[in-house]
Design an enzyme around this catalytic site. Structure first.
Site, PDB file in Angstrom:
ATOM      1  N   SER A 119       0.482  -0.591   2.599  1.00 28.10           N
ATOM      2  CA  SER A 119      -0.073  -1.680   1.804  1.00 28.10           C
ATOM      3  C   SER A 119       0.367  -3.040   2.312  1.00 28.10           C
ATOM      4  O   SER A 119      -0.147  -4.051   1.858  1.00 28.10           O
ATOM      5  CB  SER A 119       0.330  -1.511   0.341  1.00 28.10           C
ATOM      6  OG  SER A 119       1.718  -1.355   0.237  1.00 28.10           O
ATOM      7  N   HIS A 140      -6.459   0.932   4.414  1.00 24.16           N
ATOM      8  CA  HIS A 140      -5.755   0.722   3.141  1.00 24.16           C
ATOM      9  C   HIS A 140      -6.685   0.969   1.955  1.00 24.16           C
ATOM     10  O   HIS A 140      -7.587   0.176   1.674  1.00 24.16           O
ATOM     11  CB  HIS A 140      -5.182  -0.711   3.109  1.00 24.16           C
ATOM     12  CG  HIS A 140      -4.376  -1.004   1.892  1.00 24.16           C
ATOM     13  ND1 HIS A 140      -4.279  -2.255   1.338  1.00 24.16           N
ATOM     14  CD2 HIS A 140      -3.622  -0.203   1.108  1.00 24.16           C
ATOM     15  CE1 HIS A 140      -3.512  -2.211   0.267  1.00 24.16           C
ATOM     16  NE2 HIS A 140      -3.102  -0.972   0.102  1.00 24.16           N
ATOM     17  N   GLU A 152      -9.521  -1.621   2.932  1.00 21.98           N
ATOM     18  CA  GLU A 152      -9.229  -2.710   3.880  1.00 21.98           C
ATOM     19  C   GLU A 152      -8.984  -2.047   5.231  1.00 21.98           C
ATOM     20  O   GLU A 152      -8.126  -1.158   5.328  1.00 21.98           O
ATOM     21  CB  GLU A 152      -7.931  -3.426   3.489  1.00 21.98           C
ATOM     22  CG  GLU A 152      -8.081  -4.527   2.493  1.00 21.98           C
ATOM     23  CD  GLU A 152      -6.752  -5.268   2.274  1.00 21.98           C
ATOM     24  OE1 GLU A 152      -6.743  -6.490   2.390  1.00 21.98           O
ATOM     25  OE2 GLU A 152      -5.730  -4.618   1.971  1.00 21.98           O
ATOM     26  N   ASN A 190      -2.944  -7.531  -0.991  1.00 23.57           N
ATOM     27  CA  ASN A 190      -1.616  -7.762  -1.575  1.00 23.57           C
ATOM     28  C   ASN A 190      -1.095  -9.175  -1.370  1.00 23.57           C
ATOM     29  O   ASN A 190      -0.195  -9.613  -2.080  1.00 23.57           O
ATOM     30  CB  ASN A 190      -0.627  -6.723  -1.050  1.00 23.57           C
ATOM     31  CG  ASN A 190      -0.824  -5.421  -1.797  1.00 23.57           C
ATOM     32  OD1 ASN A 190      -1.037  -5.434  -3.004  1.00 23.57           O
ATOM     33  ND2 ASN A 190      -0.785  -4.305  -1.099  1.00 23.57           N
TER      34      ASN A 190
HETATM   35  N1  CAA Z   1      -7.603   9.115 -10.661  1.00 20.96           N
HETATM   36  C1  CAA Z   1      -8.926   9.357 -10.650  1.00 20.96           C
HETATM   37  N2  CAA Z   1      -9.776   8.847 -11.553  1.00 20.96           N
HETATM   38  C2  CAA Z   1      -9.265   8.057 -12.514  1.00 20.96           C
HETATM   39  C3  CAA Z   1      -7.884   7.767 -12.601  1.00 20.96           C
HETATM   40  C4  CAA Z   1      -7.037   8.331 -11.622  1.00 20.96           C
HETATM   41  N3  CAA Z   1      -5.731   8.088 -11.599  1.00 20.96           N
HETATM   42  N4  CAA Z   1      -7.689   6.958 -13.657  1.00 20.96           N
HETATM   43  C5  CAA Z   1      -8.891   6.752 -14.216  1.00 20.96           C
HETATM   44  N5  CAA Z   1      -9.832   7.410 -13.523  1.00 20.96           N
HETATM   45  C6  CAA Z   1     -11.275   7.411 -13.770  1.00 20.96           C
HETATM   46  C7  CAA Z   1     -11.611   8.083 -15.070  1.00 20.96           C
HETATM   47  O1  CAA Z   1     -11.804   9.469 -14.892  1.00 20.96           O
HETATM   48  C8  CAA Z   1     -12.916   7.387 -15.444  1.00 20.96           C
HETATM   49  O2  CAA Z   1     -13.968   7.954 -14.694  1.00 20.96           O
HETATM   50  P1  CAA Z   1     -15.461   8.023 -15.276  1.00 20.96           P
HETATM   51  O3  CAA Z   1     -15.819   6.641 -15.750  1.00 20.96           O
HETATM   52  O4  CAA Z   1     -16.224   8.435 -14.081  1.00 20.96           O
HETATM   53  O5  CAA Z   1     -15.426   8.989 -16.374  1.00 20.96           O
HETATM   54  C9  CAA Z   1     -12.747   5.967 -14.900  1.00 20.96           C
HETATM   55  O6  CAA Z   1     -11.706   6.048 -13.924  1.00 20.96           O
HETATM   56  C10 CAA Z   1     -12.363   4.991 -15.991  1.00 20.96           C
HETATM   57  O7  CAA Z   1     -11.163   5.512 -16.587  1.00 20.96           O
HETATM   58  P2  CAA Z   1     -10.754   5.243 -18.093  1.00 20.96           P
HETATM   59  O8  CAA Z   1     -11.990   5.100 -18.939  1.00 20.96           O
HETATM   60  O9  CAA Z   1      -9.761   6.290 -18.497  1.00 20.96           O
HETATM   61  O10 CAA Z   1      -9.900   3.926 -18.063  1.00 20.96           O
HETATM   62  P3  CAA Z   1     -10.296   2.468 -17.610  1.00 20.96           P
HETATM   63  O11 CAA Z   1     -11.701   2.118 -17.941  1.00 20.96           O
HETATM   64  O12 CAA Z   1      -9.195   1.631 -18.126  1.00 20.96           O
HETATM   65  O13 CAA Z   1     -10.191   2.511 -16.021  1.00 20.96           O
HETATM   66  C11 CAA Z   1      -8.918   2.065 -14.094  1.00 20.96           C
HETATM   67  C12 CAA Z   1      -9.032   2.890 -15.374  1.00 20.96           C
HETATM   68  C13 CAA Z   1     -10.067   2.426 -13.154  1.00 20.96           C
HETATM   69  C14 CAA Z   1      -7.593   2.442 -13.457  1.00 20.96           C
HETATM   70  C15 CAA Z   1      -9.021   0.548 -14.481  1.00 20.96           C
HETATM   71  O14 CAA Z   1      -8.071   0.244 -15.479  1.00 20.96           O
HETATM   72  C16 CAA Z   1      -8.799  -0.373 -13.307  1.00 20.96           C
HETATM   73  O15 CAA Z   1      -9.695  -0.635 -12.528  1.00 20.96           O
HETATM   74  N6  CAA Z   1      -7.558  -0.906 -13.179  1.00 20.96           N
HETATM   75  C17 CAA Z   1      -7.183  -1.756 -12.056  1.00 20.96           C
HETATM   76  C18 CAA Z   1      -6.921  -0.897 -10.860  1.00 20.96           C
HETATM   77  C19 CAA Z   1      -6.494  -1.716  -9.690  1.00 20.96           C
HETATM   78  O16 CAA Z   1      -6.433  -2.928  -9.707  1.00 20.96           O
HETATM   79  N7  CAA Z   1      -6.186  -1.009  -8.614  1.00 20.96           N
HETATM   80  C20 CAA Z   1      -5.675  -1.631  -7.425  1.00 20.96           C
HETATM   81  C21 CAA Z   1      -4.190  -1.527  -7.462  1.00 20.96           C
HETATM   82  S1  CAA Z   1      -3.499  -2.332  -6.078  1.00 20.96           S
HETATM   83  C22 CAA Z   1      -3.538  -1.188  -4.886  1.00 20.96           C
HETATM   84  O17 CAA Z   1      -3.873  -0.050  -5.041  1.00 20.96           O
HETATM   85  C23 CAA Z   1      -3.134  -1.687  -3.568  1.00 20.96           C
HETATM   86  C24 CAA Z   1      -1.716  -1.728  -3.254  1.00 20.96           C
HETATM   87  O18 CAA Z   1      -1.440  -1.706  -2.085  1.00 20.96           O
HETATM   88  C25 CAA Z   1      -0.639  -1.849  -4.245  1.00 20.96           C
END
Ligand code: CAA
Length: 283
Positions: A119, A140, A152, A190
């Site tokens: 990352s 990424h 990315e 990031n």
């Molecule tokens: N694995 C797989 N699928 C998942 C999951 C997981 N861990 N968590 C949630 N989902 C799926 C659910 O099954 C659901 O799918 P469907 O709509 O197809 O049924 C969908 O995601 C939505 O889930 P929820 O309704 O339970 O919850 P939500 O609407 O709050 O969504 C989320 C969950 C997608 C995580 C949303 O909160 C979100 O987009 N959060 C931000 C995530 C983000 O910013 N990620 C980047 C992090 S930074 C990174 O990764 C880079 C780094 O280097 C640090």
């Protein structure tokens, strides 16, 4: 470059998500980790995800069985001897990554691309640990991998154009949107996300608002799906601190200094959701 066989190194949250998405899109996958029970935990997580998809009638039981059959477990990096691509998603530690890439360089076929899901660590430095820097690239993914659309793609200083093209194509085959990024600390994601999270932590540290209220402002005011502190817990506070330190060291600019409260939480072992406590408590 025709990619058919993929090895994913690291069966944690990111590695198992990458393995799942590769297998769902027709690739044969070897999921590797240092211990059999780590690999099994990753495969169990994939089974759970796929079962949810079956319940929602998005895939059939037969699809699920086929996807799982395409994922093979490994605890020996010499299993990379017939793969076309390795995607490394092990811990964010340069020495560990260099050691893995050296071993992969010795065992993977000459044509194989060695990608890292790091990352924030420099792709160019990881590539320099191998005798094939032209075939080393950053790929990424975002967490949760099956849901998030972005990849990315980071060009190291020596990355070959045909390697970049192959990884770009592969990302599209996985149903993702690829963005091209040059190799500088934090890449794009990031470099922008972590200072925002760090600033949210400063806001709590300075007593401006509670974690709940900071998150509410960003969710309701800016339409973010999660507030920055909830997201920090989800990513892991240790990872957030590591990335801030990488930005701070890499640019030498005080604007990237990690918040003392973030350091304190990590020292306490409050690493977020995975440890049961961060800015919030998890049962
Ligand atoms: N694995 C797989 N699928 C998942 C999951 C997981 N861990 N968590 C949630 N989902 C799926 C659910 O099954 C659901 O799918 P469907 O709509 O197809 O049924 C969908 O995601 C939505 O889930 P929820 O309704 O339970 O919850 P939500 O609407 O709050 O969504 C989320 C969950 C997608 C995580 C949303 O909160 C979100 O987009 N959060 C931000 C995530 C983000 O910013 N990620 C980047 C992090 S930074 C990174 O990764 C880079 C780094 O280097 C640090």
């Amino acid at each position: 470059m025709d990619i058919k066989q993929v090895m994913v190194v690291g069966a944690g949250q990111m590695g198992s998500g990458i393995a799942q998405v590769c297998a769902m899109n027709g690739y044969e996958v070897i999921l590797h980790d240092i211990q059999e029970d780590y690999v099994q935990k990753g495969i169990d997580g994939i089974k759970k995800q796929l079962s949810r998809q079956v319940k929602k009638e998005r895939i059939s039981e037969a699809d699920m069985e086929r996807i799982l059959r395409q994922i093979h477990s490994s605890t020996d990096l010499s299993n990379a001897s017939a793969v076309d691509l390795v995607i490394e998603a092990a811990v964010e530690n340069m020495d560990v990554k260099k050691s893995i890439f050296k071993q992969l360089d010795a065992t993977a076929p000459e044509h194989a691309i060695l990608a890292t899901n790091t990352s924030s660590l420099p792709i160019t430095e990881i590539a320099a640990a191998t005798n094939r820097p032209g075939k080393v690239i950053g790929m990424h993914f975002m967490n949760p991998v099956p849901v998030m659309k972005l990849v990315e793609i980071i060009r190291g200083l020596a990355t070959d154009q045909e390697v970049f093209d192959a990884i770009y194509q592969m990302s599209e085959n996985l149903g993702k949107t690829a963005v091209e990024v040059q190799d500088f600390p934090g890449f794009v994601s990031n470099r922008i996300l972590m200072p925002m999270i760090n600033e949210a932590i400063y806001t709590v540290y300075e007593g401006v608002a509670s974690p709940e209220d900071v998150d509410e402002v960003m969710k309701l005011g800016m339409n973010h799906p999660m507030g920055p502190l909830q997201l920090a817990d989800f990513i892991g506070l240790d990872t957030c601190l590591y990335i801030m330190e990488t930005l701070h060291d890499g640019f030498g600019d005080t604007k990237y200094r990690p918040c003392p409260l973030l350091r304190k939480y990590v020292k306490a072992g409050w690493n977020g959701k995975k440890s049961g406590r961060g800015f919030y408590e998890y049962s």
